[in-house]
Structure formats: C-alpha cells, structure tokens
Design a protein around this motif. Sequence first.
Motif, PDB file in Angstrom:
ATOM      1  N   ILE A   1       3.127  41.359  16.471  1.00  0.00           N
ATOM      2  CA  ILE A   1       2.689  40.962  15.120  1.00  0.00           C
ATOM      3  C   ILE A   1       2.896  42.112  14.125  1.00  0.00           C
ATOM      4  CG2 ILE A   1       1.068  39.228  15.952  1.00  0.00           C
ATOM      5  CD1 ILE A   1      -0.343  42.512  14.728  1.00  0.00           C
ATOM      6  N   GLU A   2       3.827  42.997  14.436  1.00  0.00           N
ATOM      7  CA  GLU A   2       4.002  44.222  13.651  1.00  0.00           C
ATOM      8  C   GLU A   2       4.234  43.995  12.158  1.00  0.00           C
ATOM      9  OE1 GLU A   2       6.083  48.593  14.301  1.00  0.00           O
ATOM     10  OE2 GLU A   2       6.592  46.925  15.620  1.00  0.00           O
ATOM     11  N   PRO A   3       5.009  42.987  11.725  1.00  0.00           N
ATOM     12  CA  PRO A   3       5.185  42.809  10.278  1.00  0.00           C
ATOM     13  C   PRO A   3       3.870  42.578   9.531  1.00  0.00           C
ATOM     14  CG  PRO A   3       6.872  41.602  11.458  1.00  0.00           C
ATOM     15  CD  PRO A   3       5.885  42.072  12.484  1.00  0.00           C
ATOM     16  N   VAL A   4       2.924  41.869  10.152  1.00  0.00           N
ATOM     17  CA  VAL A   4       1.618  41.672   9.522  1.00  0.00           C
ATOM     18  C   VAL A   4       0.851  42.980   9.507  1.00  0.00           C
ATOM     19  CG1 VAL A   4      -0.596  40.464   9.656  1.00  0.00           C
ATOM     20  CG2 VAL A   4       1.519  39.236  10.164  1.00  0.00           C
ATOM     21  N   ALA A   5       0.873  43.710  10.632  1.00  0.00           N
ATOM     22  CA  ALA A   5       0.179  44.999  10.707  1.00  0.00           C
ATOM     23  C   ALA A   5       0.714  45.969   9.659  1.00  0.00           C
ATOM     24  CB  ALA A   5       0.326  45.586  12.106  1.00  0.00           C
ATOM     25  N   GLU A   6       2.032  45.949   9.447  1.00  0.00           N
ATOM     26  CA  GLU A   6       2.654  46.873   8.498  1.00  0.00           C
ATOM     27  C   GLU A   6       2.287  46.572   7.052  1.00  0.00           C
ATOM     28  OE1 GLU A   6       6.707  46.286   9.483  1.00  0.00           O
ATOM     29  OE2 GLU A   6       6.732  47.815  11.049  1.00  0.00           O
ATOM     30  N   SER A   7       1.810  45.356   6.791  1.00  0.00           N
ATOM     31  CA  SER A   7       1.510  44.981   5.410  1.00  0.00           C
ATOM     32  C   SER A   7       0.276  45.689   4.870  1.00  0.00           C
ATOM     33  CB  SER A   7       1.327  43.459   5.304  1.00  0.00           C
ATOM     34  OG  SER A   7       0.134  43.036   5.937  1.00  0.00           O
ATOM     35  N   PHE A   8      -0.506  46.318   5.747  1.00  0.00           N
ATOM     36  CA  PHE A   8      -1.731  46.971   5.313  1.00  0.00           C
ATOM     37  C   PHE A   8      -1.524  48.469   5.088  1.00  0.00           C
ATOM     38  CE2 PHE A   8      -3.225  43.195   7.642  1.00  0.00           C
ATOM     39  CZ  PHE A   8      -3.922  42.585   6.614  1.00  0.00           C
ATOM     40  N   GLY A   9      -0.704  48.798   4.089  1.00  0.00           N
ATOM     41  CA  GLY A   9      -0.553  50.164   3.640  1.00  0.00           C
ATOM     42  C   GLY A   9      -0.276  51.179   4.716  1.00  0.00           C
ATOM     43  N   ASP A  10      -1.222  52.128   4.885  1.00  0.00           N
ATOM     44  CA  ASP A  10      -0.959  53.291   5.729  1.00  0.00           C
ATOM     45  C   ASP A  10      -1.376  53.115   7.182  1.00  0.00           C
ATOM     46  OD1 ASP A  10      -3.687  53.284   5.417  1.00  0.00           O
ATOM     47  OD2 ASP A  10      -3.860  55.388   4.838  1.00  0.00           O
ATOM     48  N   LEU A  11      -1.796  51.940   7.598  1.00  0.00           N
ATOM     49  CA  LEU A  11      -2.195  51.768   8.999  1.00  0.00           C
ATOM     50  C   LEU A  11      -1.015  51.971   9.941  1.00  0.00           C
ATOM     51  CD1 LEU A  11      -4.718  48.784   9.088  1.00  0.00           C
ATOM     52  CD2 LEU A  11      -5.149  51.174   9.647  1.00  0.00           C
ATOM     53  N   ASP A  12       0.147  51.473   9.570  1.00  0.00           N
ATOM     54  CA  ASP A  12       1.317  51.606  10.443  1.00  0.00           C
ATOM     55  C   ASP A  12       1.700  53.062  10.693  1.00  0.00           C
ATOM     56  OD1 ASP A  12       3.723  50.611  11.878  1.00  0.00           O
ATOM     57  OD2 ASP A  12       4.737  51.519  10.192  1.00  0.00           O
ATOM     58  N   PRO A  13       1.875  53.896   9.652  1.00  0.00           N
ATOM     59  CA  PRO A  13       2.240  55.288   9.942  1.00  0.00           C
ATOM     60  C   PRO A  13       1.162  56.051  10.695  1.00  0.00           C
ATOM     61  CG  PRO A  13       1.839  54.988   7.589  1.00  0.00           C
ATOM     62  CD  PRO A  13       1.903  53.622   8.195  1.00  0.00           C
ATOM     63  N   LYS A  14      -0.110  55.713  10.476  1.00  0.00           N
ATOM     64  CA  LYS A  14      -1.175  56.406  11.210  1.00  0.00           C
ATOM     65  C   LYS A  14      -1.178  56.034  12.687  1.00  0.00           C
ATOM     66  CE  LYS A  14      -4.781  55.340   8.660  1.00  0.00           C
ATOM     67  NZ  LYS A  14      -6.196  55.351   8.177  1.00  0.00           N
ATOM     68  N   MET A  15      -0.826  54.780  12.990  1.00  0.00           N
ATOM     69  CA  MET A  15      -0.930  54.300  14.360  1.00  0.00           C
ATOM     70  C   MET A  15       0.382  54.362  15.130  1.00  0.00           C
ATOM     71  SD  MET A  15      -3.307  50.959  13.564  1.00  0.00           S
ATOM     72  CE  MET A  15      -3.353  50.376  15.249  1.00  0.00           C
ATOM     73  N   ASP A  16       1.524  54.254  14.435  1.00  0.00           N
ATOM     74  CA  ASP A  16       2.772  53.989  15.153  1.00  0.00           C
ATOM     75  C   ASP A  16       3.946  54.879  14.735  1.00  0.00           C
ATOM     76  OD1 ASP A  16       4.022  52.454  17.161  1.00  0.00           O
ATOM     77  OD2 ASP A  16       4.942  51.129  15.675  1.00  0.00           O
ATOM     78  N   ALA A  17       3.686  55.931  13.958  1.00  0.00           N
ATOM     79  CA  ALA A  17       4.789  56.801  13.527  1.00  0.00           C
ATOM     80  C   ALA A  17       5.356  57.578  14.709  1.00  0.00           C
ATOM     81  CB  ALA A  17       4.307  57.785  12.461  1.00  0.00           C
ATOM     82  N   ARG A  18       6.688  57.708  14.710  1.00  0.00           N
ATOM     83  CA  ARG A  18       7.358  58.517  15.730  1.00  0.00           C
ATOM     84  C   ARG A  18       7.545  59.929  15.196  1.00  0.00           C
ATOM     85  NH1 ARG A  18      12.447  54.653  16.811  1.00  0.00           N
ATOM     86  NH2 ARG A  18      12.616  55.071  14.592  1.00  0.00           N
ATOM     87  N   GLU A  19       7.503  60.893  16.102  1.00  0.00           N
ATOM     88  CA  GLU A  19       7.588  62.297  15.688  1.00  0.00           C
ATOM     89  C   GLU A  19       8.882  62.575  14.924  1.00  0.00           C
ATOM     90  OE1 GLU A  19       6.619  66.627  17.649  1.00  0.00           O
ATOM     91  OE2 GLU A  19       7.746  65.200  18.870  1.00  0.00           O
ATOM     92  N   ALA A  20       9.990  61.999  15.364  1.00  0.00           N
ATOM     93  CA  ALA A  20      11.289  62.274  14.741  1.00  0.00           C
ATOM     94  C   ALA A  20      11.367  61.746  13.312  1.00  0.00           C
ATOM     95  CB  ALA A  20      12.408  61.657  15.580  1.00  0.00           C
TER      96      ALA A  20
END
Length: 373
Positions: free
Chosen positions: A185-204
């Motif tokens: 359900i990632e597209p819905v999760a990504e719609s909430f601003g900064d939650l995606d980079p806080k939870m799922d950002a890759r180091e690179a």
Amino acid sequence: MPAARRTLAAIVGTAVLGVPALVACSSDAGGDAVKVTATDKKCEVAKTDWSEGKNTLKITNKGSQVTEVYVYAQGDRIITERENIGPGLSVEITFEIKPGQYEVACKPGMKGDGIRQAVTVAGKAEEKPLDPRLAKAVADYRAFVQERVDSSLPVLEQFVAAVKAGDTAKAKELYAKSRHGWESIEPVAESFGDLDPKMDAREADLEPGQEFTGWHRLEKTLWTTGQITPDDHTYADRLLVDYKDLQAKVGTAEITPTSIANGAKELLDEVATGKVTGEEEAFSHTDLVDFDGNVAGAKKAFELLRPVVAEKDPALDGTLTAEFAAIDALLAKYRQGDGYVSYDTVGDQQRKELSDAVNALAEPLSKLAAVVA
C-alpha cells in the motif's frame, strides 16, 4: 519510494536490466491535457488554473536527466506522481483533484524538493455522481489499505521487540515480513508527507542533512555488524511510533478511482527502480519479498476496478489479467518456504527475465487510470 530519492546509478542499473526508464502511457484526454515541460532548470506548466475533477497532465522531459513529476497538496501530500521520465520522453497522468491550492514539482535527477509551480483548482457548478461500481472499489480499497496496515502491526511489534532484546537472528527473520504490508500500500503511505522518508529511506538516497532512520537503518545493522546498539533501540522505537501514526492516518487518505489506478502503476515503478535492481534491500537481499508486496498491491487495485475495465476496455482487461498471472508464476519460481530466496542468488539473466515481466505489465497498467476516470 519517491521520498527516498533514487540516484542516477539506480536508473542506469534499471536500463541495463532491460526495464526502460519509463513506459509512455496515453489517455483519452487528447487536447485537454495540460502540458508540463520539464528541463534541468525549469518546470513549465502551460495552464495553472485547473478544474475540479478529472485532469490530465502531458509531461515532456526536455532536460538531460531522468526526472519525476509530482502534484502536491499542502504539506507535500502527494496527489499523483510519475517517476523515471527519461530525457526526450513524453507521458500522461490522468487523475482527480478537489478545489484548492496545489504545486506541480519537477525533479531533475529525481532528487530534492523539485522545481515548483503553483496551481489553483476551482470548483465546478455540479458534480457527476460516481459510478456505483467505482464507489464500491474506492470503499473496498480503503478497507484493504486499513487491513494491510492493521494486520502488519503485530509483526512490526515483534520485529521491534527482537531488536530491543538484541536478538539479531529473530530480528532478521521478521524484518522482511514486517515490511510486506507497507510495500503493498506504499502509494497511500507516501501521501502523508514525511512518513515515507522517515520509515523507508535508503542510505544511498539520503539528501544532505537527512537523518538515516527507519527499516533500512536497522537492516544495515542487522546484516553488516549484527551488533545491535542502544541507537538501534531508538530507531526501532521511532519506526513503531511512525507506523502507528500511519495506521491512524490511512483512514483519512483521499482515494479515488484514478488514485487507485495510478497507485497500481506506481507500485510497478517501485519494482522496476528498486526491487529488480537489488538496490532496495542492499544489505538483507530480501528484495523479492518487497517485489511480491508491490505486485500484490497492484493486483488488488486492478481487481477492484475490473468491473468497469472489463466493460469499457475488454482488451485491456484481458491483457492485465494475463500479465498479472505471468508475473505471479514467475515469482513463484523463487519461493522458499513462506518467503523467497535471497536476491543475491538471482543471476543477471534471471533478473532480466523479472524486469521484462515487470515491463510487460507496466505498459498496459499505465492505461488503467484513463479508463476509470
């Protein structure tokens, strides 16, 4: 994961594996599409006063870098997006939007906050009632998203508990499982601003000054040193807090038939730019679990929209049904127990086979939004 910006190396890697940087899509909008011209230094939007409801952007990349384009509501909430637009390519996105103030962002190199253009959406005098079949699809998709998030929470709690107990083996066992629901359900999760980079950002893909947190921060510890530290306890706690924040918010997400359709395409883009290349799970090599989650989410979206698709475009319905079956059969070859083989055991030719299957599905999937708009 749009918020975790991808490097150009990732794009090159995708091309080498046989997935084009982008498969162009079309819609029935024709001359009504708003033209967006993206270059390395500009984001030109031909019309900045839009109407409520169905809109289509025709995006042309005249720059030298791969780009991506977003439509943001306030707080950088994503309304729609399209990634991996290679130099010289033109694509269309069809979506639905409510009255208000928005921004179109072009991101050369698929990095940063983007070059932005403000747009205004005015309301219409009257609104067409939604096809009851599409209304049901929206309600059922909302329920699907909530169920996926809710059912994954206990697994994430077990993962966090294992990290905090210093049980590296248990945490490794639960890591990919705790992410599967998110990936679907990632597209819905990504719609909430900064939650995606806080939870799922890759180091690179971190921007300068961006803290490395979330799943991949813990993944690095577990599969490199294996020595869980007090800092990892903090990251695990923060991941759980952020996830519960997501759980509380998903019920408020704006979901439309076109956002469901575009989300399915975005999930296939996630596979092409991260999972097939092996860059998503650089330390754990659990990419095929994520791959499965993305495909499962895209397939669910299509299945919910099928009653309308089958009526309006029987050929597209047949193609998508066949391509989803093909990619499911291909993934099944790599199943091992209740999971998948480590992706570092999958050779270049096998990866190309996977990327070809993703490409074969992505092209017809890009037409789905226009059919249900």
